[in-house]
Scaffold this active site. Structure first.
Site, PDB file in Angstrom:
ATOM      1  CD  GLU A 264     108.761  32.645  -6.621  1.00 53.96           C
ATOM      2  OE1 GLU A 264     107.825  32.250  -5.894  1.00 53.96           O
ATOM      3  OE2 GLU A 264     109.658  31.874  -7.032  1.00 53.96           O
TER       4      GLU A 264
ATOM      5  CG  HIS B 259     112.650  31.082 -18.283  1.00 53.42           C
ATOM      6  ND1 HIS B 259     113.793  31.793 -17.990  1.00 53.42           N
ATOM      7  CD2 HIS B 259     113.017  29.786 -18.390  1.00 53.42           C
ATOM      8  CE1 HIS B 259     114.817  30.961 -17.924  1.00 53.42           C
ATOM      9  NE2 HIS B 259     114.389  29.735 -18.178  1.00 53.42           N
TER      10      HIS B 259
ATOM     11  CG  ASP C 198     111.123  24.077 -18.117  1.00 56.79           C
ATOM     12  OD1 ASP C 198     111.606  22.921 -18.126  1.00 56.79           O
ATOM     13  OD2 ASP C 198     111.700  25.063 -17.642  1.00 56.79           O
TER      14      ASP C 198
ATOM     15  CG  PHE D 262     107.855  31.591 -10.748  1.00 59.38           C
ATOM     16  CD1 PHE D 262     106.808  30.675 -10.667  1.00 59.38           C
ATOM     17  CD2 PHE D 262     109.097  31.132 -11.119  1.00 59.38           C
ATOM     18  CE1 PHE D 262     107.004  29.334 -10.958  1.00 59.38           C
ATOM     19  CE2 PHE D 262     109.314  29.788 -11.412  1.00 59.38           C
ATOM     20  CZ  PHE D 262     108.262  28.887 -11.337  1.00 59.38           C
TER      21      PHE D 262
END
Lengths: 324, 300
Positions: free
Chosen positions: A62, A112, A120, A87
């Site tokens: 990323e 997310h 998660d 991220f």
């Protein structure tokens, strides 16, 4: 998938984003989409299907992807960096130097975010992204509330010149707005009027704020609900107007109470119309595994908590007026 | 690979080659002197890594780059990114020599309201392609440019200069993998391999060797050269430009502080250091400057 009604009925914000981006691909030929091996998760698999030649794969890397977006923008393209919000945090410094400091026309779209990620667990739940990106000069920060608004916001960020950070969302999203909803960067809207307290919310918390207003109505408390999809620049004028008309606030966000929407609202009101504010959000903690609704309940983000915060804000307002 | 790039039969130098090499040597010498002067005026800065990359910069700006002061917005221009942004004094100096900015103005390095910040900033200096100063990022930005130019069918090339210590950033290897995967043969990385970084030798801080093997393993076309040998630098850039299907990396062996004996190979002169008047004069003399020129550079 160009029918706005169909897009608005998407089950999640990320799906609405991906479908809209795909439908706008021909209209915005300079758009390229950057992916770090999670196109299915971010919703841009729709764009990959419609415009495969403009889908750029960066692998699970990323930092390179974020800075490369700055380089792509420098050649006249409009890069859309897509990954999970957590991220994006990994690449904040790349966004700072190679996108914002250089004032590139690049968009960062993060799926997310927050507890909305669900099972998660804590490592995957970005509760700090709004704070981090809001602190970067020149960065516009947006968190739409439902698929209809997401669809509009997607067009708006492509038409807007400059760096943007926008949250989408993973879990099924409740429809709040009709197809006639108008999203404008920097403008909040009163989605339900009321006179006793203003609840300012963004993202998934807007639906919960509306439920809280229903709960309060049963007690004859008239709560105003403001959808503040643009966290930066915040709509100072609307906040000042609500302060004058309701005299106290609750903010609600799927984010740490430090640095996000609540902080932005408090900064604005402190300078215009100081008044009591109660903050609903995650209280300086990390998340955990669980279904989004269970987590919202566990961390105090659901309608009953917002309603209680509203009662507290109203009580503080009355107390300070008595003193006055 | 080095062997394949080196195996290309050398072309006969064009007639004006020797003149060009002389001009580039002069440009490199100007770059070193001006960088020293600007760091002296600033009272801080990074002289070691500015002196080590001066010959490479001169060859890029004076010969290799299709980039001109009167066409800095030309979409098909070649791009240069100084990923080791702390060598800004050398970048400003070489750019001044080739007409991209005013040499005297560039002596305002690191001062309040100067456009010549401690690290280059594109919004201050439009001929700078991107802002750098956080190691690793310039490489990724250059990669994005190379990708964007290819998508738009441009023949322009992109050059990124990286420091050796910079190679310790993880982002560098993300970009190295990505450029090879996307076959960005319009991208050339130049490594100013002076073997020293801020605090000590690379080998003491974090070993880079075997460096050529690392790039080879990432599937880059590589060349290892003497980064102070102007004819060799020019030949290597020509070959890099002819590479197909792979990005190219030039590992240029250089001497940190090159040209100033008391700085050469001494980590202390990485930066950020204050130069005394005596040290600045000594350095300029060693670089061949005479009284008038020294006065002109230091008495601004």
């Amino acid at each position: 998938m160009s029918n706005p009604a169909l897009i608005a009925n998407s089950d999640s914000l990320r799906e609405a984003f991906g479908k809209t981006l795909s439908s706008l691909g021909d209209e915005f030929p300079n758009v390229v989409v950057l992916d770090a091996d999670i196109a299915g998760g971010t919703g841009v698999h729709h764009f990959r299907k419609s415009h495969p030649e403009r889908m750029l794969q960066f692998g699970i890397a990323e930092q390179n992807m974020m800075a490369a977006a700055g380089g792509l923008a420098a050649t006249g393209l409009i890069p859309i960096v897509t990954t999970f919000a957590v991220f994006c945090l990994r690449a904040v410094e790349q966004a700072r130097l190679s996108i914002a400091y250089t004032r590139r026309n690049a968009k960062i779209v993060a799926s997310h975010p927050g507890l909305d990620v669900g099972p998660d667990g804590g490592s995957a739940q970005a509760l700090e992204d709004l704070a981090a990106f809001r602190a970067i000069p020149g960065m516009t920060v947006i968190s739409p509330a439902d698929p209809a608004e997401m669809s509009q916001a997607t067009r708006a960020i492509l038409e807007f010149e400059g760096p943007v950070y926008m949250r989408t969302g993973r879990s099924p999203s409740r429809r709040i707005f009709g197809d006639d909803h108008v999203f404008e960067i920097g403008k909040g809207q009163i989605v339900r009027d009321g006179m006793d307290v203003t609840i300012v919310a963004c993202g998934v918390e807007v639906a919960r704020a509306l439920d809280a207003a229903d709960l309060l109505a049963e007690e004859k408390i008239s709560a105003r609900v403001v959808n503040m999809a643009t966290i930066k620049p915040i709509d100072d004028a609307l906040l000042a107007k609500c302060a004058a008309e309701t005299g106290c606030f609750v903010t609600a966000e799927d984010h740490n109470i430090h640095g996000g929407l609540g902080s932005a609202v408090a900064e604005s009101l402190a300078q215009s119309t100081p008044c009591p504010i109660e903050f609903v959000g995650v209280r300086d903690q990390f998340g955990a595994s669980g279904e989004p609704e269970e987590l919202a309940q566990h961390y105090g983000l659901t309608a009953p908590f917002i309603a209680q915060a509203a009662r507290d804000a109203i009580a503080r307002k009355k107390k300070s007026r008595k003193k006055g | 690979m080095a062997s394949t790039m080196r195996s290309v039969i050398e072309e006969a130098p064009p007639p004006a080659a020797q003149d060009l090499e002389k001009q580039l040597a002069l440009a490199a010498n100007f770059t070193r002197k001006h960088a020293i002067a600007s760091i002296y005026h600033a009272g801080s800065g990074h002289p070691g890594g500015a002196l080590s990359c001066a010959d490479l910069l001169a060859c890029l700006f004076g010969a290799e780059l299709n980039f001109w002061p009167n066409a800095i917005d030309e979409p098909h221009r070649d791009r240069f990114v100084l990923s080791k942004g702390h060598a800004a004094p050398a970048l400003y100096a070489v750019a001044a020599h080739y007409g991209f900015c005013d040499a005297k103005a560039a002596l305002s390095l690191r001062k309040l309201n100067s456009k010549f910040q401690g690290h280059p900033h594109v919004l201050d200096l439009p001929w700078v392609e991107t802002s750098t100063g956080s190691l690793g990022q310039g490489f990724s930005v250059a990669l994005g440019m190379a990708m964007g130019l290819k998508l738009q069918q441009s023949k322009a090339r992109v050059y990124a200069m990286l420091g050796d210590g910079e190679l310790q950033e993880g982002e560098v290897w993300e970009a190295a993998m990505c450029a090879a995967h996307h076959r960005l043969d319009n991208l050339c990385v130049v490594i100013d391999y002076n073997k020293l970084q801020s605090d000590n030798l690379n080998s003491a801080i974090m070993r880079l060797e075997p460096l050529a093997a690392k790039w080879r393993a990432f599937d880059w076309a590589i060349a290892e050269i003497d980064g102070h040998d102007i004819p060799e630098i020019l030949r290597t850039f020509r070959r890099a430009g002819a590479t197909h299907g792979r990005p190219s990396v030039v590992i240029a062996n250089t001497v940190k502080g090159k040209g100033v004996k008391y700085m050469e190979n001494i980590p202390t002169w990485h930066g950020s250091v204050k130069l005394s008047r005596e040290q600045a004069e000594d350095a300029l003399r060693q670089l061949g400057a005479r009284g008038d020129e020294i006065a002109e550079l230091l008495n601004v």
